[in-house]
Design a protein around this motif. Structure first.
Motif, PDB file in Angstrom:
ATOM      1  N   UNK B 371      -2.780   6.734   7.502  1.00  0.00           N
ATOM      2  CA  UNK B 371      -3.325   6.571   6.148  1.00  0.00           C
ATOM      3  C   UNK B 371      -2.756   5.301   5.520  1.00  0.00           C
ATOM      4  N   UNK B 372      -1.437   5.132   5.654  1.00  0.00           N
ATOM      5  CA  UNK B 372      -0.774   3.893   5.260  1.00  0.00           C
ATOM      6  C   UNK B 372      -0.919   3.534   3.792  1.00  0.00           C
ATOM      7  N   UNK B 383      -2.411  -2.380  -2.075  1.00  0.00           N
ATOM      8  CA  UNK B 383      -3.596  -3.121  -1.614  1.00  0.00           C
ATOM      9  C   UNK B 383      -4.465  -2.238  -0.724  1.00  0.00           C
ATOM     10  N   UNK B 384      -3.815  -1.463   0.176  1.00  0.00           N
ATOM     11  CA  UNK B 384      -4.586  -0.542   1.016  1.00  0.00           C
ATOM     12  C   UNK B 384      -5.282   0.509   0.167  1.00  0.00           C
ATOM     13  N   UNK B 385      -4.544   1.023  -0.814  1.00  0.00           N
ATOM     14  CA  UNK B 385      -5.098   2.056  -1.674  1.00  0.00           C
ATOM     15  C   UNK B 385      -6.279   1.507  -2.467  1.00  0.00           C
ATOM     16  N   UNK B 386      -6.162   0.270  -2.869  1.00  0.00           N
ATOM     17  CA  UNK B 386      -7.209  -0.405  -3.645  1.00  0.00           C
ATOM     18  C   UNK B 386      -8.528  -0.400  -2.879  1.00  0.00           C
ATOM     19  N   UNK B 387      -8.449  -0.624  -1.574  1.00  0.00           N
ATOM     20  CA  UNK B 387      -9.650  -0.588  -0.734  1.00  0.00           C
ATOM     21  C   UNK B 387     -10.306   0.793  -0.800  1.00  0.00           C
ATOM     22  N   UNK B 388      -9.463   1.836  -0.731  1.00  0.00           N
ATOM     23  CA  UNK B 388     -10.011   3.198  -0.812  1.00  0.00           C
ATOM     24  C   UNK B 388     -10.617   3.460  -2.191  1.00  0.00           C
ATOM     25  N   UNK B 389     -10.005   2.908  -3.229  1.00  0.00           N
ATOM     26  CA  UNK B 389     -10.570   3.092  -4.577  1.00  0.00           C
ATOM     27  C   UNK B 389     -11.968   2.485  -4.638  1.00  0.00           C
ATOM     28  N   UNK B 390     -12.105   1.256  -4.105  1.00  0.00           N
ATOM     29  CA  UNK B 390     -13.404   0.577  -4.138  1.00  0.00           C
ATOM     30  C   UNK B 390     -14.461   1.423  -3.428  1.00  0.00           C
ATOM     31  N   UNK B 391     -14.088   1.945  -2.257  1.00  0.00           N
ATOM     32  CA  UNK B 391     -15.048   2.765  -1.509  1.00  0.00           C
ATOM     33  C   UNK B 391     -15.386   4.030  -2.297  1.00  0.00           C
ATOM     34  N   UNK B 392     -14.343   4.646  -2.890  1.00  0.00           N
ATOM     35  CA  UNK B 392     -14.570   5.886  -3.651  1.00  0.00           C
ATOM     36  C   UNK B 392     -15.479   5.628  -4.855  1.00  0.00           C
ATOM     37  N   UNK B 393     -15.276   4.496  -5.538  1.00  0.00           N
ATOM     38  CA  UNK B 393     -16.118   4.161  -6.692  1.00  0.00           C
ATOM     39  C   UNK B 393     -17.569   4.024  -6.236  1.00  0.00           C
TER      40      UNK B 393
END
Lengths: 188, 566
Positions: B371-372, B383-393
């Motif tokens: 998951x990292x 930064x990794x989490x930010x990518x998941x936020x973008x996808x979730x949005x």
């Protein structure tokens, strides 16, 4: 790239001077005020240095309380664990062999009394401690080997139990080197 | 037993209590506001700026940020290769340790420049003191580079419509001097006063109580250990890392070192909340991260404290729990806690040998790295989490039929493409790497017999772990793997390189593009991103994208090993 290369090189040199030099120096200087002056604290017995307070060492003699098995044979210039997986058949065989050896050296002890820390290798190979149960289970053997009453030895072990931090956090344990140094000092 | 549990609860509670004020402090540093350390550190920063030839108020756009970051990393790469391949004859080498071979130097260089600290050498015999100090330098500056990239994204998220995202060198230097340096000094001093060596002398020698001659490796350990814990580096001074009694002398230092692992990663999220003035959003992020963290933690602690069932079957007692590869002074609970904190962040230091953990506890470590972003590395975790936020949005937007907007900016095809590539890169690197290694081994087990230290499913886990750790820039290992061979050095080096820089470039690019877009004020139609519902959405995306892509591999490794025990 072009306008970045010069600042990058200059900044790297400044960082080298400051972090490899300055920061190291600050820590080194304050270490001079610490016990052992940053060189490590040694333990003394029989009027000579017999080890480092923090490092475990090998005890194979029945007269001494044994330390845990070590994957690196307690070589303090090459630490390491066994890295054996929990289901590895070869590893489980090693553990069984250690149990058999222990039972031979400790007559009168039953298998189920042996705590696992006495037959498994530590992470560093230099673990200075054994569990409390691991110390008590060896009392009988040491008592016979030294011809000391078991009760006196039990009291010695009890005195060497290190409490959890502030009595609240972590494990109870026994430092093997300290215990053995004071064991040598005991009168028969 | 209860004191062991109390120990880990205390560690977590204390970490969180420290992370909130430190997060606010970090926010102030990046915003250029006044802090109480200004008087001491302002002159120091000035020296850095002056000698480095940098004008800190020179604003950069996102492309200039990335150019600066990549250029300075290239300089570091060359510097490190030169030193590691020549340290044998350079000064500060009292133990006469040799220079590194080219493939090992490549692996080690990439490993330290990329903040991974995967070590295919052993500290006592593989590097000189100059080598150790050079690696320590990278522990500061690679961490600071990640934090600077993260700060850029913070500033981009805050601004309404702008090209100017601050100055990379300014963020970089301040991360070094204002955040990492003061904390490293405090931690190093605590270590020194508890017995960790800090000197430049060669090996010591003594004769043990029963008469064996023993050599003890020493050196400037305390300085390096402090920063390797704080900068999610993890590269230990000694071969056995923080399991070594000199590297981590007692339970107190264990608490200090373990808190250091996750303190900055958590604090960075609170810094974000401070900078973009959205505390609720920061709490949403911390909440999702913590949920994942606790799940992995519970699994690891439970399994380790229950001991190894195969040992129980032999018939001895396991009063402490599973003890192979662990130290008595920490015990299984604190070892499992460290294992999970070091793998959910990209730290990778260890205080117990992960190879010897029970299968499901080992899986917690693997999942944390897969998951990292349950906290993640300093800077890069967010930064990794930010990518998941973008996808979730984007997915939530599609589900409710609204235009996907994040903090007043429309998310469109370009950003989604970048986010998807970055999210899929991690599984791609890990799974194809493991597949290649397994293929080689399976077709010629004799030629590669030196690779695996354990047979069966566990051997597969060793290879899977190595690639996961490389791709997550973690650096811990199932150390039984015989990994100092050209194959592992080059394969892991390449994975670390790609997995470090693309996940920095991607989010900075997304944030830069979004910052440039027109700001749309919040309306009734806006998807709220600071709510529990959205948090659950992000969590679901992480589980589906990250965790499930690895499920087949985990089934072959730890899960099969676990069920094989019955």
């Amino acid at each position: 790239m072009k306008q970045n290369i010069l600042p990058a090189i200059r900044l790297t040199i400044v960082c080298m001077v400051f972090f490899m030099g300055g920061y190291t120096l600050i820590v080194w200087l304050t270490a001079q005020a610490a016990p052992g002056k940053g060189k490590g604290e040694t333990a003394t017995a029989h009027n000579r240095t017999v080890g480092w307070k923090l490092l475990g060492q090998k005890f194979t003699d029945d007269k001494y309380f044994s330390s845990r098995p070590s994957a690196v044979d307690y070589h303090a210039d090459g630490s390491g664990g066994s890295n054996k997986g929990p289901t590895n058949p070869g590893y489980l065989k090693t553990v069984e062999d250690r149990i058999d050896t222990f039972l031979v050296h400790n007559p009168g002890i039953q298998k189920k009394e042996i705590p696992s820390d006495l037959v498994t290798a530590s992470g560093s190979g230099l673990d200075p401690h054994i569990s409390v149960q691991g110390a008590y289970v060896q009392v009988k053997r040491v008592a016979v080997a030294r011809n000391i009453p078991e009760q006196n030895l039990k009291e010695l072990v009890t005195k060497h139990i290190d409490d959890p931090l502030f009595g609240l956090f972590g494990t109870e344990r026994v430092n093997v080197l300290k215990l053995n140094i004071n064991l040598d000092k005991m009168k028969k | 037993m209860t004191t062991e549990i109390a120990g880990i609860i205390f560690m977590y509670a204390f970490t969180l209590a420290l992370a909130i004020p430190i997060g606010r402090y970090i926010g102030k540093v990046y915003e250029g506001e006044k802090t109480w350390l200004d008087n001491i550190l302002h002159p120091l920063d000035k020296i850095f700026f002056k000698l480095g030839g940098i004008n800190p108020i020179n604003e950069m756009n996102w492309k200039q940020h990335l150019a600066a970051l990549l250029t300075i990393n290239l300089v570091w790469f060359i510097l490190s290769m030169l030193i590691l391949m020549n340290m044998g004859w350079l000064p500060l080498n009292p133990d006469d340790n040799p220079s590194m071979s080219a493939d090992l130097a490549f692996n080690t260089t990439v490993s330290f420049v990329s903040n991974t600290n995967l070590q295919h050498y052993s500290g006592e015999t593989g590097v000189s003191y100059l080598g150790q100090l050079t690696l320590m330098l990278f522990q500061f500056i690679s961490a600071a580079a990640g934090m600077a990239a993260c700060a850029t994204v913070f500033i981009a998220m805050k601004e309404r419509t702008t090209e100017n995202l601050g100055n990379f060198y300014n963020f970089f230097i301040k991360s070094c001097t204002r955040i990492l340096l003061p904390m490293a000094i405090v931690v190093a001093l605590m270590l020194v006063f508890n017995g960790t060596p800090m000197n430049f002398e060669g090996k010591a020698q003594y004769i043990s109580l029963q008469g064996d001659t023993v050599h003890v490796s020493r050196g400037p350990a305390a300085a390096m250990i402090a920063i390797k814990q704080l900068g999610t580096n993890g590269g230990g001074y000694y071969g056995s890392n923080a399991a070594h009694p000199l590297e981590n002398p007692n339970y107190f230092t264990n608490i200090v070192e373990n808190i250091s692992i996750i303190l900055i990663p958590i604090a960075m999220v609170f810094a974000l909340g401070y900078i973009i003035k959205r505390r609720r959003f920061a709490w949403m992020v911390v909440g999702v991260m913590t949920l994942g963290f606790l799940f992995l933690l519970f699994n690891a602690v439970y399994n380790e404290m229950h001991g190894n069932p195969m040992i129980s079957r032999i018939g001895i007692s396991q009063p402490l729990g599973s003890m192979e590869g662990k130290e008595v002074r920490f015990g299984p609970a604190a070892s499992a806690y460290w294992e999970v904190t070091t793998t959910v962040t990209s730290n990778g230091s260890v205080n117990a040998m992960h190879d010897s953990f029970t299968p499901l506890a080992g899986m917690s470590a693997l999942l944390g790295m897969m998951v990292n972003s349950f906290y993640g590395g300093v800077g890069v975790g967010y930064l990794n989490f930010y990518v998941f936020i973008i996808i979730a949005v984007f997915i939530s937007g599609l589900m409710v039929g609204r235009t996907p907007e994040f903090l007043g900016k429309k998310i469109e095809a370009k950003e989604m493409k970048i986010a998807s590539i970055i999210a899929l890169l991690h599984p791609l690197l890990i799974l194809s790497g493991t597949a290649l290694a397994s293929y080689l081994y399976a077709h010629n087990p004799d030629a590669y017999s030196g690779w695996l230290n354990n047979p069966g499913n566990h051997g597969f886990s060793e290879m899977l772990y190595e690639f996961t750790s490389s791709s997550a820039n973690n650096g811990s290992g199932f150390e039984g793997l015989g990994d100092n061979t050209p194959f592992w050095n080059i394969a892991c080096g390449t994975v670390m390189l790609v997995a470090r820089f693309l996940p920095i470039i991607g989010p900075v690019a997304i944030a830069g593009i979004l910052a440039h877009k027109k700001f749309i004020p919040e309306s009734a139609g806006t998807l709220k991103t600071d709510t529990g519902t959205f948090g659950i959405m992000v969590f679901a995306v992480i589980i589906i994208v990250a965790a499930l892509s690895f499920f087949p591999a985990l089934t072959l490794g730890p899960i099969a090993e676990h069920f094989g025990m019955k």
